[in-house]
Write a protein that holds these residues in place. Structure first.
Motif, PDB file in Angstrom:
ATOM      1  N   CYS A  60       5.159  -5.949  -4.752  1.00  0.00           N
ATOM      2  CA  CYS A  60       6.083  -5.958  -3.386  1.00  0.00           C
ATOM      3  C   CYS A  60       5.086  -6.087  -2.361  1.00  0.00           C
ATOM      4  O   CYS A  60       3.927  -6.161  -2.378  1.00  0.00           O
ATOM      5  N   GLY A  61       5.688  -6.519  -1.140  1.00  0.00           N
ATOM      6  CA  GLY A  61       5.063  -6.926   0.186  1.00  0.00           C
ATOM      7  C   GLY A  61       4.154  -5.790   0.520  1.00  0.00           C
ATOM      8  O   GLY A  61       2.906  -5.627   0.733  1.00  0.00           O
ATOM      9  N   LYS A  62       4.479  -4.546   0.481  1.00  0.00           N
ATOM     10  CA  LYS A  62       3.666  -3.474   0.672  1.00  0.00           C
ATOM     11  C   LYS A  62       2.348  -3.360  -0.037  1.00  0.00           C
ATOM     12  O   LYS A  62       1.417  -2.902   0.394  1.00  0.00           O
ATOM     13  N   SER A  63       2.600  -3.592  -1.348  1.00  0.00           N
ATOM     14  CA  SER A  63       1.616  -3.631  -2.308  1.00  0.00           C
ATOM     15  C   SER A  63       0.585  -4.687  -1.962  1.00  0.00           C
ATOM     16  O   SER A  63      -0.912  -4.284  -2.150  1.00  0.00           O
ATOM     17  N   CYS A  64       1.085  -5.675  -1.652  1.00  0.00           N
ATOM     18  CA  CYS A  64       0.081  -6.837  -1.196  1.00  0.00           C
ATOM     19  C   CYS A  64      -0.605  -6.606   0.210  1.00  0.00           C
ATOM     20  O   CYS A  64      -1.720  -6.608  -0.155  1.00  0.00           O
ATOM     21  N   ARG A  65       0.101  -6.007   1.008  1.00  0.00           N
ATOM     22  CA  ARG A  65      -0.747  -5.913   2.227  1.00  0.00           C
ATOM     23  C   ARG A  65      -1.881  -4.684   1.965  1.00  0.00           C
ATOM     24  O   ARG A  65      -2.980  -4.894   2.417  1.00  0.00           O
ATOM     25  N   LEU A  66      -1.193  -3.716   1.159  1.00  0.00           N
ATOM     26  CA  LEU A  66      -2.376  -2.748   1.171  1.00  0.00           C
ATOM     27  C   LEU A  66      -3.692  -3.341   0.519  1.00  0.00           C
ATOM     28  O   LEU A  66      -4.676  -2.909   0.657  1.00  0.00           O
ATOM     29  N   ARG A  67      -3.332  -3.977  -0.692  1.00  0.00           N
ATOM     30  CA  ARG A  67      -4.197  -4.588  -1.663  1.00  0.00           C
ATOM     31  C   ARG A  67      -5.250  -5.576  -0.761  1.00  0.00           C
ATOM     32  O   ARG A  67      -6.440  -5.253  -0.681  1.00  0.00           O
ATOM     33  N   TRP A  68      -4.472  -6.187   0.137  1.00  0.00           N
ATOM     34  CA  TRP A  68      -5.534  -7.037   1.157  1.00  0.00           C
ATOM     35  C   TRP A  68      -5.867  -6.461   2.108  1.00  0.00           C
ATOM     36  O   TRP A  68      -7.521  -6.473   2.387  1.00  0.00           O
ATOM     37  N   ALA A  69      -5.293  -5.217   2.584  1.00  0.00           N
ATOM     38  CA  ALA A  69      -6.216  -4.538   3.696  1.00  0.00           C
ATOM     39  C   ALA A  69      -7.319  -3.804   3.091  1.00  0.00           C
ATOM     40  O   ALA A  69      -8.502  -3.626   3.885  1.00  0.00           O
ATOM     41  N   ASN A  70      -7.161  -3.210   1.981  1.00  0.00           N
ATOM     42  CA  ASN A  70      -8.247  -2.200   1.613  1.00  0.00           C
ATOM     43  C   ASN A  70      -9.305  -2.792   0.793  1.00  0.00           C
ATOM     44  O   ASN A  70     -10.257  -2.246   0.378  1.00  0.00           O
ATOM     45  N   HIS A  71      -8.806  -4.004   0.026  1.00  0.00           N
ATOM     46  CA  HIS A  71      -9.773  -4.596  -0.714  1.00  0.00           C
ATOM     47  C   HIS A  71     -10.215  -5.847  -0.716  1.00  0.00           C
ATOM     48  O   HIS A  71     -11.294  -6.366  -1.182  1.00  0.00           O
ATOM     49  N   LEU A  72      -9.305  -6.950  -0.288  1.00  0.00           N
ATOM     50  CA  LEU A  72      -9.364  -8.094  -0.223  1.00  0.00           C
ATOM     51  C   LEU A  72      -9.859  -8.865   0.924  1.00  0.00           C
ATOM     52  O   LEU A  72     -10.575  -9.773   0.795  1.00  0.00           O
ATOM     53  N   ARG A  73      -9.635  -8.200   1.960  1.00  0.00           N
ATOM     54  CA  ARG A  73      -9.836  -8.772   3.460  1.00  0.00           C
ATOM     55  C   ARG A  73     -11.422  -8.820   3.464  1.00  0.00           C
ATOM     56  O   ARG A  73     -12.090  -8.104   3.057  1.00  0.00           O
ATOM     57  N   PRO A  74     -11.710 -10.014   4.250  1.00  0.00           N
ATOM     58  CA  PRO A  74     -13.159 -10.082   4.395  1.00  0.00           C
ATOM     59  C   PRO A  74     -13.630  -9.128   5.520  1.00  0.00           C
ATOM     60  O   PRO A  74     -12.783  -8.528   5.879  1.00  0.00           O
TER      61      PRO A  74
END
Length: 410
Positions: A60-74
DNA sequence: AACCACGACAACCGCCTACTG
DNA sequence: GCAGTAGGCGGTTGTCGTGGT
């Protein structure tokens, strides 16, 4: 990056999916991460629900956002918090409360989740050790809480019996407090768990109100000053458990009990309401700040804080309040004479032991920080930019404990 | 070696707010 | 003005790793 910590046994549930599809939950796989990273590289952040639509990623979008924000973003900073970061967190939490996102804004590369986890772990550790949640660098008078208008949000649990907070009795000099016997750290939680604290606030536990008496001298502030908790007001802003439990005398009993190395303030911390307990402690310190503002004739427009249309104003105000100049410190000190005395246990080695990876950090939450800086408080410019070194050589901005946006109690 | 306590961490959930049509 | 949606935030839970007994 930690993947599939749980062995990849993600549950398959609908994650509020708009398309009704079955979305995956649980740990992210490397393949999923790659898909998400690729998508963000192409389309940028935002529109997270489109990730699933466009990539087939079953998240879900929320999960994606969280994953990106907490782990994947540079630019994410991984690893243990530095000494400076830890101190900053403590200080910012004292100012902002559980506003993890805003705290994280002051810590580049750190996520709110990371800070939240750190703090919660710290709280548990401190409570278990019977140590104060904040460095004992500020005296803790009772909160002169006097909200001007309606509550930010009503507590979901009922407020304590108002009669317990009769402003008359509170402002009277016969209102005194004594602690239950100090506990060894190992005893603390047990007792805490036995205490049927009211909303996690043992001070307000009806069963405890009897033995608890609050002494203005115990608080250590000028007994001549009238205490105005605002309880008499037909409306008060905060959930009741945000009133301080620790309207107690840090500096009286701690010194007396230095053999125990236990902060008696914490004996009443409930086992379940860790954050609430924390809020209460911070609230005490906020009271200090608010008292000062009243004396300085500053406006404290809490009424606007719940109004979404004024949310920006509120945040601006918060930021302004973070940036207090040294004169404010002097004002505070004038209000609290002869109190800034670090308890003896504070100087002993029985303080908080930081997490292994952060053990280099501090001297028991730097309980002497305030003292050290008392003689010549630095000029507090922007929180982001201003810090100074304590005797450990660590950057440290003691700041103040304004807490105008106390989090609601859920 | 087994067990336990604890810390660290990831992720989900629910609520709230802002935005948009 | 209203409803739906997306995003943000804070709280909570679950899992794993580690150290001590």
């Amino acid at each position: 990056m930690i993947l599939n910590k749980g062995g990849g046994t993600a549950k398959e549930e609908v994650c509020g999916g708009s398309n009704g599809g079955v979305l995956k939950k649980g740990p992210w796989s490397a393949a999923e991460d790659a898909v998400l990273v690729d998508y963000v590289k192409l389309h940028g952040e935002g529109n997270w629900n489109a990730v699933q639509r466009n990539t087939g990623l079953q998240r879900c979008g929320k999960s994606c956002r969280l994953r990106w924000a907490n782990h994947l973003r540079p630019n994410l900073k991984k690893g243990a918090f530095s000494s400076h970061e830890e101190r900053l967190i403590i200080d910012l939490h004292a100012k902002l409360g559980n506003k993890w996102a805003r705290i994280s804004a002051h810590l580049p590369g750190r996520t709110d989740n990371e800070i939240k986890n750190y703090w919660n772990t710290r709280v548990k550790r401190r409570i278990r050790q019977g140590l104060p949640l904040y460095p004992n660098d500020l005296p803790t008078p009772p909160p002169p809480y006097n909200p001007p208008t309606l509550p930010l949000s009503l507590p979901k649990t009922p407020p304590p019996t108002l009669s317990l907070f009769n402003p008359i009795s509170l402002s009277s000099s016969v209102f005194s407090l004594h602690h239950p016997p100090p506990l060894l750290p190992s005893q603390t939680l047990k007792r805490c768990s036995q205490q049927n604290s009211f909303m996690g606030n043992p001070v307000f536990s009806p069963s405890q109100m009897g033995p608890f008496q609050i002494s203005p001298m115990g608080f250590g502030f000028d007994p001549g000053r009238k205490l105005d908790f605002g309880f008499g007001s037909p409306s008060f802003e905060l959930p009741s458990n945000q009133f301080s439990q620790n309207v107690t005398s840090n500096y009286v009993e701690e010194v007396e009990d230095d053999d125990e190395k236990v902060n008696p303030n914490n004996v009443g911390l409930s086992n379940s309401g860790l954050l609430d307990d924390l809020l209460q402690e911070a609230q005490v310190k906020v009271g200090l700040k608010r008292d000062r503002e009243q004396d300085c004739g500053l406006q404290w427009d809490i009424s606007s804080s719940e109004n979404s249309s004024t949310g920006n104003k509120k945040e601006e105000l918060e930021d302004q309040l973070i940036n207090i100049d040294s004169q404010d410190l002097s004002n505070i000190l004038e209000l609290i004479p002869s109190l800034v005395q670090a308890p003896s246990w504070c100087n002993e080695s029985g303080g908080e032991s930081s997490a292994p990876q952060s053990s280099a950090v501090s001297t028991d939450d730097n309980c002497n920080v305030f003292d050290d800086q008392m003689p010549q408080p630095p000029s507090f410019a922007a929180m982001n930019n201003t810090s100074f070194e304590d005797d450990d050589g660590d950057d440290w901005n003691p700041g103040f404990y304004n807490w105008d946006n106390l989090p609601r109690i859920c």
